[in-house]
Design an enzyme around this catalytic site. Structure first.
Site, PDB file in Angstrom:
ATOM      1  CD  GLN A 267      -3.148  -4.852   6.784  1.00  0.00           C
ATOM      2  OE1 GLN A 267      -3.503  -3.743   6.191  1.00  0.00           O
ATOM      3  NE2 GLN A 267      -3.470  -5.928   6.313  1.00  0.00           N
TER       4      GLN A 267
ATOM      5  CE  LYS B 259      -3.476  -2.214   2.643  1.00  0.00           C
ATOM      6  NZ  LYS B 259      -4.247  -2.469   3.822  1.00  0.00           N
TER       7      LYS B 259
ATOM      8  CG  ASP C 187      -9.593  -0.548   5.362  1.00  0.00           C
ATOM      9  OD1 ASP C 187      -9.456  -0.960   4.268  1.00  0.00           O
ATOM     10  OD2 ASP C 187      -8.604  -0.910   6.313  1.00  0.00           O
TER      11      ASP C 187
HETATM   12  N1  GUN Z   1      -6.630  -7.054   6.140  1.00  0.00           N
HETATM   13  C1  GUN Z   1      -6.616  -8.092   5.098  1.00  0.00           C
HETATM   14  N2  GUN Z   1      -7.517  -7.176   4.136  1.00  0.00           N
HETATM   15  C2  GUN Z   1      -7.365  -5.745   4.896  1.00  0.00           C
HETATM   16  C3  GUN Z   1      -7.855  -4.850   4.299  1.00  0.00           C
HETATM   17  O1  GUN Z   1      -8.610  -4.690   3.214  1.00  0.00           O
HETATM   18  N3  GUN Z   1      -8.011  -3.554   5.076  1.00  0.00           N
HETATM   19  C4  GUN Z   1      -7.306  -3.779   6.442  1.00  0.00           C
HETATM   20  N4  GUN Z   1      -7.331  -2.627   7.164  1.00  0.00           N
HETATM   21  N5  GUN Z   1      -6.725  -4.864   6.749  1.00  0.00           N
HETATM   22  C5  GUN Z   1      -6.991  -5.980   6.170  1.00  0.00           C
END
Ligand code: GUN
Length: 299
Positions: A96, A52, A119
């Site tokens: 995350q 990211k 998110d």
């Molecule tokens: N862990 C796995 N996929 C995601 C996601 O799309 N966002 C976040 N914050 N954590 C994750």
């Protein structure tokens, strides 16, 4: 042989447009900013957050990564979020997942400002999604829909079978597919006769986290197969760890009409969706600023 739904190429195409959007925002004096919070050192999470960050840097988006230790307390994490909520140059905040077991993830998510919740995991955004209202859509389901739309795969009236019921993928995807007038069956680890359902799917989404679990006999001929799995399975032949999906790609590709590869299918689309959501947040904040409305006055 199925058409390969090439998430990597589509993500690159979309990024070209996003780069232009970032440049336009910068002309107005706004550099979109994303803060990612990582608690602990889960292998998948570190890789994901790094990807990211790299994507943000390439597009000219300001990004911060807050790496916290595994034993971070709920209070410390909450305080960091409150601090980031107040920082005007941060437009999106991402925590995350998964978080360590001693942390109440829902309480954490609910502290993210609703207009920085890129998110879409905060209760506010989840309820808007449930109602079919405009909101920050969770990134992986959003990426899946973008991919289906790009390849002109119809959704309305189709039977979508989702295997998985996570907060991140299965549940939000259900609501997003419903909004698009699909008929949805949600399966999970306790579903009896799973293959009986998966074989009925026009669009089959595998988000289970079990390597190559969906085999050819579980798929209807001509189905569209979306593989969300990222499993680090051990390959005995060459002795290297390789990422494999939830679908037995090599065999299923011979009967599906369309299929996503792993890697380079859904993964790059998730990242692109996160960037899209961050730019959406930056646009919302900029509009509020023009109207002299402070973010802090919006709960
Ligand atoms: N862990 C796995 N996929 C995601 C996601 O799309 N966002 C976040 N914050 N954590 C994750």
């Amino acid at each position: 042989m199925a058409v390969i739904l090439d998430g990597k190429s589509l993500a690159n195409l979309i990024k070209e447009d996003l780069k232009k959007q970032v440049a336009r925002l910068k002309e107005q004096g706004i550099t979109p900013g994303l803060a990612a919070i990582l608690v602990g050192e889960g292998e998948g999470s570190v890789t994901y957050v790094n990807s990211k960050q790299r994507a943000c840097e390439k597009l000219g988006i300001y990004s911060q990564v807050h790496e916290l230790s595994e034993d971070t307390t709920q209070e410390e994490l909450t305080n960091l979020i409150i601090n980031l909520n107040h920082q005007a140059h941060i437009h999106g905040i991402l925590v995350q997942l998964p978080l360590p077991g001693h942390i109440d993830k829902y309480a954490v998510m609910d502290r993210i400002h609703k207009l920085k919740d890129v998110d879409g995991f905060r209760r506010y955004n989840q309820s808007r999604l449930y109602r079919g209202e405009d909101c920050f859509e969770p990134c992986t389901p959003k990426g899946i829909l973008t991919l289906l739309d790009y390849y002109k795969i119809p959704i309305e009236g189709k039977h979508v079978v989702i295997v998985g019921r996570s907060d991140i993928i299965g549940k939000p995807l259900y609501h997003m597919m419903l909004k698009r007038n699909a008929t949805i069956t949600q399966c999970h680890s306790r579903t009896a006769d799973l293959a009986g359902y998966t074989r009925q799917a026009d669009i089959l989404v595998a988000a289970i986290g079990k390597p190559r679990y969906i085999t050819k006999d579980m798929v209807r001929e001509g189905a569209v197969v979306i593989d969300v799995g990222i499993n680090r399975a051990y390959e005995t032949l060459d002795g290297h760890k390789k990422i494999v999906g939830d679908v037995d790609f090599d065999n299923v590709k011979n009967i599906a009409s369309h299929i996503t590869p792993v890697p380079y299918g859904v993964g790059p689309m998730t990242i692109v969706s996160l960037i899209q959501n961050t730019l959406k947040a930056a646009h919302i904040h900029s509009d509020l600023q023009k109207r002299q409305i402070g973010l802090a006055s919006i709960q």
